[in-house]
Design a protein around this motif. Structure first.
Motif: not given
Length: 133
Positions: A8-9, A13, A124
């Motif tokens: 992530r990101s 995102d 997630r």
């Protein structure tokens, strides 16, 4: 230490952040007054009964002050470099910026926290973005 939110990101995102930027830009272009967003939760952002992961400094510390500057809640005292356990939110920013790796957390506490987090895993988790736009 950085074992959670790996990868992530990501593209999802980034798309959400681009949306937020677009909404803020539109609000500014339209002359709408910016107000502070309403953010859920309470301060300090530490769950009651959570494992205290307040980093400590080691002898190898050069006293550069990066840990003090990195702390978002000012939990690291500039003179003593001690971490106020009651203020620290265990973000590990001070650990991440230390050029000497002189800020550490008790390994047993990290393992206990990892087990607590593991119990809460459920796939997630979407990022929460807050804007008045």
């Amino acid at each position: 230490m950085h074992q959670y939110a790996a990868g992530r990101s990501d593209a999802l995102d980034d798309a959400r952040i681009a949306e937020l930027i677009g909404a803020v830009r539109s609000a500014l272009d339209e002359g709408r007054a910016a107000e502070a967003p309403s953010v859920p939760g309470k301060r300090p952002y530490v769950k009651e009964g959570a494992v205290p992961l307040a980093p400590k400094y080691a002898e190898s510390c050069r006293r550069c002050g990066r840990c003090v500057e990195a702390c978002p809640v000012e939990a690291v005292d500039a003179m003593t470099l001690k971490t106020d356990k009651g203020t620290c939110i265990a973000c590990m920013g001070c650990v991440a910026v230390c050029p000497d790796r002189a800020r550490t957390v008790n390994g047993l506490l990290v393992k206990a926290a990892a087990l607590a987090i593991k119990k809460q895993e459920g796939g997630r988790k979407e990022a929460e973005l807050f804007s008045v736009a």
